[in-house]
Write an enzyme that holds these catalytic residues in place. Structure first.
Site, short mmCIF file in Angstrom:
data_model
loop_
_atom_site.label_atom_id
_atom_site.label_comp_id
_atom_site.label_asym_id
_atom_site.label_seq_id
_atom_site.Cartn_x
_atom_site.Cartn_y
_atom_site.Cartn_z
N HIS A 76 62.92 84.39 106.53
CA HIS A 76 62.56 85.65 105.87
C HIS A 76 63.71 86.17 105.01
O HIS A 76 64.33 87.19 105.34
CB HIS A 76 62.16 86.67 106.95
CG HIS A 76 61.75 88.02 106.43
ND1 HIS A 76 61.01 88.20 105.28
CD2 HIS A 76 61.98 89.26 106.93
CE1 HIS A 76 60.81 89.50 105.10
NE2 HIS A 76 61.39 90.17 106.07
N CYS A 105 60.72 94.72 102.84
CA CYS A 105 60.29 93.34 103.04
C CYS A 105 59.04 93.01 102.23
O CYS A 105 58.60 91.86 102.21
CB CYS A 105 60.03 93.07 104.51
SG CYS A 105 61.03 94.08 105.57
#
Lengths: 411, 128
Positions: free
Chosen positions: A360, A92
């Site tokens: 996200h 991420c």
């Protein structure tokens, strides 16, 4: 780190982050959309041929789209061949590390102008397949194989944090509510509704009426994903892309009279598995990356006016606020509950809605954080604008903290 | 301990199949690693030796997984715990016989259990 020359952002763009809006698009279209907006955002104009290198943050088009070798593909679709192009994967934090690499490339003198993009197309797969893919960011052998999912790993941090400091799940809802409020002010956010609006809509559909947000958040509609984390503690699955254009500060005025400068950079790693960390309630790589960024910028936590922190789960925002020195360890939950991290608080966090409300798309997130700081530092953040922003900070975490990037930007 | 195996993931799982919980100890600085690693992260030494670990510990973190990955959907909800073994290292594993948060807490004492599956034995825990 000390650089021979400074680096600035001279343009930035992003798609909306969403799970349905980009149904008909693949990652290549998403990246082009964000990049074209970035080109258009350059005040004095820029040409494609000015871009000398491209850095792409992308976690797993490999699995999501059966597509590797993303770097030349993104360059090709934007018409940037034959410049050098590189894909970076740090879970991420792929976007944040791509930003690091872009800054280092310009600071080194190798290039004067580069583009950094981040993109993820997550919605081709079913939820259980996405869950499985995201778990690849954890230790496949010693975490995923024993049943840990991504939410599960952060949920374990939460149980450890609650036991150590006496906080409860209810404290986490302050982060959910705040980030949805901020997202409602952000036209690029995945969720643009306050929690109470979602509560009414969902309630209507099911013939239920909720007295307030808390009653909704405590209801079965907000089901448990991995105890104690429930649906509204978790960021959604989104498609999207963001892009920024970086230039050496000595030529930045060719592109804009208001560039945004990288004042401090930090990046650190830590053990892969959560169980091998020194402390389950703090992400050491964030403390380390933050320290490096603050040292380089010659600034302290109190100097930061706005921060974008990695709230993949609500507990992550609370831990981040402590790791970055905004609040003492163990006091982050209380600060959130007291409203100190709201838009009008003394330490506004995640003014764009955070990962929770803004979304996200994994590889895009770090770059989207730079986009929001670009907007805030230039006074262009509209209804979510914080007053007198001079210093912004972004904090982008890979997985449970194996990678962390912290960057400080200033006017 | 003299075991003629390299310090690999494969060796760790082969030893679990024999119901042995084994990691390594650095002969130079004394650090333990469970599961085994080929290089000491603390001092960089390659002078490591196999070591077995006592099979009791304390829960330091846990979760109850409801939204599971594909292959574990049938078992959900299930509990995964991070356990600090009494001799120091922490390791993750399923906590058997428990499926609700009221049944376990940070501080609960557990024992290691070796669970037989088709492709070998796995490390798990059970409340003491």
């Amino acid at each position: 780190m000390r650089f021979a020359r400074e680096v600035a952002i001279v343009g930035a763009g992003t798609t909306r982050f969403h799970h349905k809006e980009h149904r008909e698009k693949t990652s290549r279209e998403l990246f082009v959309e964000a990049s074209l907006e970035a080109f258009d955002s350059v005040d004095k104009g820029i040409e494609r041929k000015d871009i000398e290198a491209l850095f792409i943050g992308n976690f797993s088009s490999d699995v999501f789209e059966h597509q590797c070798h993303m770097a030349p593909l993104m360059a090709d679709w934007l018409g940037l061949n034959p410049i050098p192009t590189t894909r970076i994967e740090n879970a991420c934090a792929s976007g944040g590390v791509a930003l690091q690499m872009g800054v280092l490339a310009v600071a080194s003198g190798a290039f004067d102008v580069v583009m950094v993009g981040g993109v993820e197309k997550m919605t081709n797969l079913k939820t259980e397949e996405v869950t499985d893919t995201l778990a690849m960011a954890a230790d496949n052998v010693y975490e995923a194989a024993v049943g840990f999912t991504f939410p599960g790993i952060y949920a374990a941090m939460a149980t450890a944090y609650f036991a150590k400091y006496g906080s409860e799940w209810e404290d986490l809802t302050a982060v959910t509510i705040k980030n949805h409020h901020n997202g409602a002010l952000n036209p690029k956010a995945h969720f643009q509704s306050e929690v109470y609006e979602i509560a009414s809509k969902l309630g209507e559909r099911k013939g239920l009426k909720f007295r307030d947000e808390m009653e909704f958040l405590k209801s079965p509609l907000n089901f448990t994903v991995a105890y104690p984390l429930r649906l509204f503690d978790c960021c959604p699955i989104s498609d999207g892309a963001s892009a920024v254009i970086l230039a050496a500060s000595e030529i930045a005025e060719k592109f804009t009279d208001t560039p945004v400068y990288f004042a401090g950079l930090g990046q650190a790693s830590d053990t892969m598995a959560l169980h091998d960390r020194e402390d389950l309630t703090s992400i050491k790589a964030a403390v380390e990356a933050g320290r490096k960024a603050y040292d380089m910028a010659d600034l302290k936590p109190k100097d930061v006016d706005v921060a974008l922190v990695h709230d993949c789960f609500t507990i992550a925002e609370i831990i981040a606020s402590e790791d970055l020195g905004f609040f003492k360890h163990g006091e982050g939950a209380k600060a959130a509950v007291e409203g100190r991290t709201a838009l009008d608080g003394d330490k506004p966090l995640n003014t764009d809605g955070g990962l929770k409300a803004k979304g996200h798309p994994v590889g895009a997130t770090g770059v989207a954080m730079a986009y929001e700081l670009w907007m805030q530092l230039r006074g262009e953040a509209g209804r979510r604008q914080v007053d007198d922003v001079e210093v912004g900070l972004l904090h982008n975490v890979g997985a449970s903290g194996g990678t962390v990037v912290v960057q400080i930007l200033r006017r | 301990m003299e075991i003629d195996k390299p310090f690999t993931v494969r060796a760790f799982h082969d030893l679990l199949n024999e119901e042995k919980l084994m990691g390594v100890e650095c002969r130079d600085c004394g650090m333990f690693y469970l599961p085994p690693k080929p290089v000491c992260s603390s001092c960089g030494s390659r002078n490591l030796t196999w070591r077995d670990f006592a099979e009791e510990g304390t829960v330091e973190a846990f979760t109850v997984v409801h939204v599971a990955p594909k292959e574990l959907m049938k078992e959900a909800p299930y509990v995964v715990a991070i356990v600090r073994l009494d001799e120091g290292p922490r390791i993750s594993g399923k906590l058997l016989g428990v499926d609700a948060p009221e049944q376990v807490e940070v501080g609960s004492r557990v024992r290691v259990e070796f669970v037989k599956e088709e492709d070998g034995k796995y490390l798990a825990f059970r409340l003491q």
